[in-house]
Motif scaffolding. Structure first.
Motif, PDB file in Angstrom:
ATOM      1  N   THR A   1       0.847  -1.188   0.000  1.00 18.62           N
ATOM      2  CA  THR A   1       0.000   0.000   0.000  1.00 18.62           C
ATOM      3  C   THR A   1       0.888   1.245   0.000  1.00 18.62           C
ATOM      4  OG1 THR A   1      -1.576  -1.227   1.312  1.00 18.62           O
ATOM      5  CG2 THR A   1      -1.932   1.134   1.158  1.00 18.62           C
ATOM      6  N   PRO A   2       0.758   2.098  -1.027  1.00 19.44           N
ATOM      7  CA  PRO A   2       1.618   3.280  -1.069  1.00 19.44           C
ATOM      8  C   PRO A   2       1.305   4.232   0.091  1.00 19.44           C
ATOM      9  CG  PRO A   2       0.230   3.097  -3.050  1.00 19.44           C
ATOM     10  CD  PRO A   2      -0.191   2.022  -2.129  1.00 19.44           C
TER      11      PRO A   2
ATOM     12  N   MET B   1       0.509   7.715   1.916  1.00 23.42           N
ATOM     13  CA  MET B   1      -0.380   8.749   1.401  1.00 23.42           C
ATOM     14  C   MET B   1      -0.007  10.161   1.851  1.00 23.42           C
ATOM     15  SD  MET B   1      -2.580   7.410  -0.578  1.00 23.42           S
ATOM     16  CE  MET B   1      -2.975   5.746  -1.096  1.00 23.42           C
ATOM     17  N   GLY B   2       0.930  10.259   2.771  1.00 22.24           N
ATOM     18  CA  GLY B   2       1.248  11.566   3.356  1.00 22.24           C
ATOM     19  C   GLY B   2       1.672  12.595   2.308  1.00 22.24           C
TER      20      GLY B   2
ATOM     21  N   TRP C   1       1.303  12.505  -0.887  1.00 19.96           N
ATOM     22  CA  TRP C   1       0.220  12.756  -1.837  1.00 19.96           C
ATOM     23  C   TRP C   1      -0.786  13.762  -1.268  1.00 19.96           C
ATOM     24  CZ3 TRP C   1      -4.822  11.674  -0.579  1.00 19.96           C
ATOM     25  CH2 TRP C   1      -5.752  11.875  -1.603  1.00 19.96           C
ATOM     26  N   ALA C   2      -1.121  13.572   0.029  1.00 28.01           N
ATOM     27  CA  ALA C   2      -2.122  14.445   0.662  1.00 28.01           C
ATOM     28  C   ALA C   2      -1.614  15.885   0.694  1.00 28.01           C
ATOM     29  CB  ALA C   2      -2.447  13.959   2.063  1.00 28.01           C
ATOM     30  N   LEU C   3      -0.316  16.024   0.948  1.00 29.03           N
ATOM     31  CA  LEU C   3       0.284  17.351   0.989  1.00 29.03           C
ATOM     32  C   LEU C   3       0.150  18.020  -0.383  1.00 29.03           C
ATOM     33  CD1 LEU C   3       1.674  18.601   3.425  1.00 29.03           C
ATOM     34  CD2 LEU C   3       3.878  18.078   2.346  1.00 29.03           C
ATOM     35  N   LEU C   4       0.507  17.241  -1.400  1.00 29.34           N
ATOM     36  CA  LEU C   4       0.435  17.723  -2.774  1.00 29.34           C
ATOM     37  C   LEU C   4      -1.004  18.101  -3.142  1.00 29.34           C
ATOM     38  CD1 LEU C   4       2.533  17.903  -5.084  1.00 29.34           C
ATOM     39  CD2 LEU C   4       1.691  15.685  -5.877  1.00 29.34           C
ATOM     40  N   ALA C   5      -1.929  17.208  -2.778  1.00 30.50           N
ATOM     41  CA  ALA C   5      -3.320  17.387  -3.205  1.00 30.50           C
ATOM     42  C   ALA C   5      -4.031  18.470  -2.406  1.00 30.50           C
ATOM     43  CB  ALA C   5      -4.075  16.062  -3.105  1.00 30.50           C
ATOM     44  N   SER C   6      -3.374  19.016  -1.388  1.00 31.17           N
ATOM     45  CA  SER C   6      -4.025  20.137  -0.719  1.00 31.17           C
ATOM     46  C   SER C   6      -3.322  21.458  -1.022  1.00 31.17           C
ATOM     47  CB  SER C   6      -4.148  19.875   0.790  1.00 31.17           C
ATOM     48  OG  SER C   6      -3.081  19.117   1.263  1.00 31.17           O
ATOM     49  N   GLN C   7      -2.374  21.415  -1.955  1.00 34.25           N
ATOM     50  CA  GLN C   7      -1.685  22.654  -2.365  1.00 34.25           C
ATOM     51  C   GLN C   7      -1.746  22.812  -3.889  1.00 34.25           C
ATOM     52  OE1 GLN C   7       2.231  22.434  -0.692  1.00 34.25           O
ATOM     53  NE2 GLN C   7       1.436  22.384   1.411  1.00 34.25           N
ATOM     54  N   PRO C   8      -2.679  23.603  -4.346  1.00 30.29           N
ATOM     55  CA  PRO C   8      -2.946  23.696  -5.787  1.00 30.29           C
ATOM     56  C   PRO C   8      -1.722  24.068  -6.629  1.00 30.29           C
ATOM     57  CG  PRO C   8      -4.549  24.967  -4.538  1.00 30.29           C
ATOM     58  CD  PRO C   8      -3.586  24.423  -3.548  1.00 30.29           C
TER      59      PRO C   8
ATOM     60  N   TRP D   1       0.438  21.104  -6.887  1.00 35.15           N
ATOM     61  CA  TRP D   1      -0.290  20.117  -7.696  1.00 35.15           C
ATOM     62  C   TRP D   1      -0.096  20.402  -9.185  1.00 35.15           C
ATOM     63  CZ3 TRP D   1      -2.886  15.640  -6.829  1.00 35.15           C
ATOM     64  CH2 TRP D   1      -3.766  15.179  -7.819  1.00 35.15           C
ATOM     65  N   ARG D   2      -0.236  21.671  -9.538  1.00 33.61           N
ATOM     66  CA  ARG D   2      -0.115  22.029 -10.964  1.00 33.61           C
ATOM     67  C   ARG D   2       1.306  21.809 -11.456  1.00 33.61           C
ATOM     68  NH1 ARG D   2      -4.227  26.015  -9.723  1.00 33.61           N
ATOM     69  NH2 ARG D   2      -2.625  27.546  -9.187  1.00 33.61           N
TER      70      ARG D   2
ATOM     71  N   LEU E   1       1.722  18.192 -12.070  1.00 30.48           N
ATOM     72  CA  LEU E   1       1.061  17.785 -13.318  1.00 30.48           C
ATOM     73  C   LEU E   1       1.989  18.014 -14.499  1.00 30.48           C
ATOM     74  CD1 LEU E   1      -2.611  19.074 -12.936  1.00 30.48           C
ATOM     75  CD2 LEU E   1      -1.848  16.701 -12.992  1.00 30.48           C
TER      76      LEU E   1
ATOM     77  N   THR F   1      -7.831  19.571  -7.010  1.00 30.99           N
ATOM     78  CA  THR F   1      -6.765  18.576  -7.120  1.00 30.99           C
ATOM     79  C   THR F   1      -7.374  17.183  -7.269  1.00 30.99           C
ATOM     80  OG1 THR F   1      -6.623  18.457  -4.705  1.00 30.99           O
ATOM     81  CG2 THR F   1      -5.107  19.957  -5.816  1.00 30.99           C
TER      82      THR F   1
ATOM     83  N   VAL G   1      -7.328  16.467   2.213  1.00 32.65           N
ATOM     84  CA  VAL G   1      -7.624  16.718   0.801  1.00 32.65           C
ATOM     85  C   VAL G   1      -9.095  17.091   0.624  1.00 32.65           C
ATOM     86  CG1 VAL G   1      -7.575  15.732  -1.513  1.00 32.65           C
ATOM     87  CG2 VAL G   1      -5.773  15.155   0.123  1.00 32.65           C
TER      88      VAL G   1
END
Lengths: 211, 461, 255
Positions: B396-397, B399-400, B402-409, B412-413, B416, C51, C69
């Motif tokens: 199981t990867p 998530m920490g 990822w969560a940081l990334l996904a809460s900072q637009p 995130w961009r 991408l 996101t 998130v």
């Protein structure tokens, strides 16, 4: 284990205490659990016979046909409930039949058939209902290869919900829906595991009280 | 790299076993669905009502348990309580010893599997013989059941024929009818020689104290026809409020479990034999077993206590179909087991915390459950519990990040845009195990990070 | 997973939740979603800060990470407009999963409010806007995969309603249609053996029905199916429902 009783009940109370509300018991019409379009307008005897055959049981309405069936299967030795025997004996007369009215558990394998009284039947599921006040011996309805349950025509419930509602004060009841079966070995259906391989319902027009 | 134990187990399962498990579960599931939808206008409504009935019952056990105890006593039964497996086993032993009994015939009961009753009794010099054909075969093979309803779903007829030959039950013959006949003849004399008959219960009505038992083979009936003492081992969650609820539940149980309108033998047991009754056990003992259930009741997964052990969730489950039952390393396999087994494990929860992971969360189990248990939600809650308790979860990867990334637009961009890199690297070189596990069996689509946003900005309006 | 208490549609402006998969891989699906909605006279707003819905960590058991998130998502999709998402899975995360992991949180009502505004695309078109016809033409035999996260919702029926409404589309049934494709998010990488075995079974059934295209309302399932088929060396054409709807409007032939 009285200590265990208190311990369990107190843990149950403890587990439920934090619930702000408890789930309510739903109200529902028993009809919801009745198969649709099956029963309305049908003669219950006819429907019962049809459904009994569907679950692999045999439904007969003539004691002579029963005797013929047993003869055809070479099952000449059997047991009959003493209450039924006076009415059935004439049909078995003059043949090679050996019918006992007491069941000897030391010779279970000697009985090719067992004839006992059914308290009722259920049309929807093709079920026969045996209860302990009228079942002379449990083993006779179970150990022989053929079990014959004698059902009165006027004792047929339309559906399972009705039969449950009528459990009443019969404290020990067993429903038999077809012959004993298993599919444990590779999912292949085999009949006659511990109980009867042939389950026969003999539907008679004797009054149920006279059975 | 390491993967989840159930995935490893599935990988090592003989293909023939997988094929037979797959085929029989699929067949039963499809028949079940056809029956319910042909026969009832609103089968899902039935499942909902049944779920509400059972939920009400478990949330009112503080009322119903004393009520059912009083009813049973009034009916002439002895009532015992067992907090633990040990206490349940000891109670059975005590009852047998008090009667001078040495031989027990057993009908199939999951609780007895849970508490390993047969082993316990044998250790204490008692004979405890399984009478359900599948369970009997499990017993002579010292094996474990792999399905709640079909214990030997993992065995084929040749293996069974060999076991019968080994046990002196006749020369090798793998015809299922012959196997069954041999068991019939062997077991009926065992019933007759036994002192006590032990069963479980599918339901107990709080209203009447009636115990309801279903079998197809008639073995539980034989236990209670041949012996004079009936011991019923019952999980405290088996209670239903009223007799009338039994009709609905029985209708669902047979169809859900084995695709039958009704199981062949349905016994309603209101107590030991009355004087006016010609036959039946003279003594009846009911043992209410906790063995972790009150802990489940206190948890946020109490809905699992609605379970009526039909096995429908196993039959529909794509993971169970691939892995079979032993993969779950516990008495209860499949989706219900993935919830119940870790919960009942108590302090050993971490050892079974991987079971709730063994699901794509597809929800098929919830869709077929006759008591409408939201199994995926419970699996998720247990995953969260495993994480809270820091149980390691191979494959199981984390998530920490990822969560940081996904809460900072902004980040995130940027990611991408940067993700484009993966197109230029062989995936084997990327040190991300999850990506490697994906890429070993599946192509990754081309990276198009940020392209939609560009399109949206630049398109002619 | 019913989204029964959702807000009725008023006005013709929506916020688009494009999903992280479309953001990273499937830009054409997001573009098709915009075009389809605009064709229906709906104004589409795209909140730039978006996101991911938070589902990967939710499914993985890391609810603290997931909530972080989700809170970001709740802030990003502020407002009253419906939120439309071309994924049954992300939609279910918003109206079911997120609510589950916020049960004991103080801001659960904010999450519930977003859930009530969130619509899966086909469900929004058919049950939100009441659109049951479709113009244009698309000549193709279509196998439609009802993704698992739309179980118990109206999305599957809605998608089939739309497909049936497109001239030229022939929908074919395939075996064990109710079974999962085996994706399951992190399940696909932590249970690679079982996941791909499930996928292979699905592909066998779909191929047996000989469709021109394999369509779903969820690109996650299609990423798994398409990726698996490609790796087997027997690629299968996968499309999102939005792409079929858009291509039909342009009367574009099936690929």
């Amino acid at each position: 284990m009285n200590d265990d009783r208190e311990a369990i009940l107190s843990r149950v109370r403890g587990a439920l205490a934090p619930l702000r509300e408890r789930a309510a018991l739903p109200t529902y019409d028993s009809e919801v659990a009745v198969m649709r379009g099956l029963i309305a307008g049908r003669d219950l005897v006819e429907l019962f016979c049809e459904r009994a055959r569907r679950v692999g049981a045999v439904a007969l309405s003539d004691p002579a046909a029963l005797v013929a069936r047993l003869r055809a299967e070479s099952r000449f030795r059997g047991y009959c409930d003493p209450v039924l025997w006076p009415r059935l004996a004439p049909y078995f007369a003059g043949g090679d039949f050996q019918v006992e009215v007491t069941f000897d558990r030391t010779r279970v394998d000697d009985y090719g058939f067992g004839i006992t009284r059914a308290a009722a039947a259920i049309a929807e599921s093709g079920t026969i209902v045996l209860n302990d006040t009228t079942t002379s011996t449990r083993l006779a309805a179970l150990a022989p290869w053929v079990h014959v349950a004698v059902v009165a025509r006027d004792a047929i419930f339309s559906d399972i919900s009705q039969a449950v509602a009528a459990l009443g004060h019969d404290r020990n009841v067993v429903w038999c829906t077809g012959p004993s079966k298993t599919a444990d070995v590779e999912g292949i259906l085999i009949e006659g595991v511990h109980g009867p391989g042939t389950q026969i319902a003999l539907v008679v027009d004797w009054e149920s009280s006279g059975l | 790299m390491r993967f989840q134990p159930i995935d490893q187990f599935a990988k090592n399962l003989p293909p023939a076993t997988r094929a037979s498990v797959y085929q029989s579960t699929k067949t039963t599931h499809e028949k079940r669905t056809k029956l319910l939808f042909d026969q009832f206008a609103e089968p899902d409504r039935l499942r909902e009502i049944a779920g509400e009935i059972k939920q009400h019952a478990i949330e009112n056990l503080d009322t119903y348990l004393p009520q059912v105890e009083a009813k049973l006593k009034a009916n002439g039964a002895h009532v015992h309580w067992a907090s633990t497996a040990e206490s349940a086993c000891a109670t059975v032993l005590q009852i047998m010893r008090a009667r001078g009994a040495t031989k027990m015939v057993k009908a199939k009961t999951m609780v007895s599997e849970e508490i390993e009753l047969a082993h316990y009794l044998e250790k204490h010099g008692m004979e405890a013989l399984e009478t359900d054909l599948g369970e009997f075969i499990i017993q002579i093979d010292h094996d474990h059941p792999s399905h709640i309803v079909r214990p030997i779903i993992h065995k084929n007829r040749r293996e069974i024929a060999q076991s019968f030959e080994r046990e002196g039950l006749g020369s090798y013959n793998d015809d299922p009818a012959t196997i069954t006949q041999r068991a019939r003849h062997f077991l009926r004399h065992k019933y007759l020689a036994a002192d006590v008959g032990l069963t479980g219960a599918n339901f107990v009505s709080a209203e009447s104290g009636r115990i309801v038992l279903v079998t197809n083979e008639g073995n539980s009936r034989f236990c209670l026809a041949a012996t004079k003492c009936h011991i019923a081992l019952i999980g405290i969650e088996k209670i239903v409020p009223r007799d009338r609820d039994l009709a609905l539940l029985l209708n669902l149980l047979g169809r859900s479990g084995t695709a039958q309108d009704l199981t062949v033998y349905t016994e309603f047991i209101g107590g030991p034999k009355l004087p006016a009754q010609p036959d039946g056990p003279e003594e009846m003992h009911v043992i209410f077993v906790d063995n972790g259930r009150t802990e489940v009741l206190a948890s946020d997964c109490r809905e699992i206590l609605r379970c009526i052990r039909c096995g429908a969730c196993l039959n529909v489950c794509p993971v169970y179909r691939q892995a079979s039952g032993h993969a779950y390393r516990s008495v209860y396999p499949g989706p219900v087991g993935a919830v119940l087994s870790p919960l009942l494990a108590g302090e050993k929860f971490p050892q079974l915390a991987d079971l709730p992971k063994a699901s794509s969360l597809c929800g098929a189990c919830h869709e077929v459950c006759p008591v409408n248990i939201p199994i995926p939600d419970l699996l998720l809650r247990l995953r969260a519990r495993a994480k809270d308790e820091n149980v390691p979860s191979p494959g199981t990867p984390p998530m920490g990040a990822w969560a940081l990334l996904a809460s900072q637009p902004t980040a995130w961009r940027a990611a991408l845009a940067g993700g484009k890199l993966i197109d230029y690297l062989p995936t084997k070189l990327i040190p991300v195990p999850a990506l490697q596990a994906w890429a070993a069996k599946r192509e990754l689509p081309a990276w198009r990070g940020g392209e939609f946003r560009k399109w949206l900005k630049n398109r002619p309006r | 997973m019913l989204n029964s208490e959702r807000k009725p549609i008023t006005g013709k402006r929506v916020q688009l939740m494009a999903t992280c998969l479309c953001d990273a891989f499937y830009d054409d699906v997001a573009a098709a979603t915009v075009e389809v909605l605009e064709h229906l006279g709906v104004e589409v707003v795209f909140p730039e800060g978006q996101t991911c819905c938070g589902q990967p960590a939710f499914n993985g058991g890391d609810w603290a990470a997931s909530r972080k998130v989700v809170r970001h998502t709740v802030r990003t999709f502020a407002g009253e407009e419906p939120v439309v998402v071309p994924s049954g899975s992300c939609a279910a995360m918003m109206f079911h999963g997120a609510v589950l992991e916020f049960e004991k949180e103080r801001d659960v009502s904010d999450v519930e409010a977003l859930g009530r505004r969130t619509w899966e695309l086909a469900d929004f078109i058919v049950n939100g806007l009441g659109v049951k016809t479709w113009s244009g033409r698309y000549d193709a035999t279509v196998a439609f995969h009802r993704s698992c996260h739309s179980r118990g919702t109206q999305s599957g029926e809605a998608a089939l309603t739309l497909l049936a409404a497109i001239a030229g589309v022939k929908v074919v049934e395939f075996g064990e249609g109710e079974q999962c494709c085996g994706f399951g998010g992190t399940f696909s990488v932590s249970f690679p053996g079982i996941s791909t075995a499930m996928g292979a079974l699905k592909l066998d059934h779909v191929r047996a029905a000989r469709p021109d295209v394999f369509v779903s309302g969820d690109m996650s399932c299609m990423m798994h199916m398409g990726g698996l088929a490609a790796k087997e060396g027997k690629p299968i054409k996968t499309l999102h429902l939005a792409q079929v709807l858009r291509d039909a409007l342009k009367s574009k032939a099936a690929p």
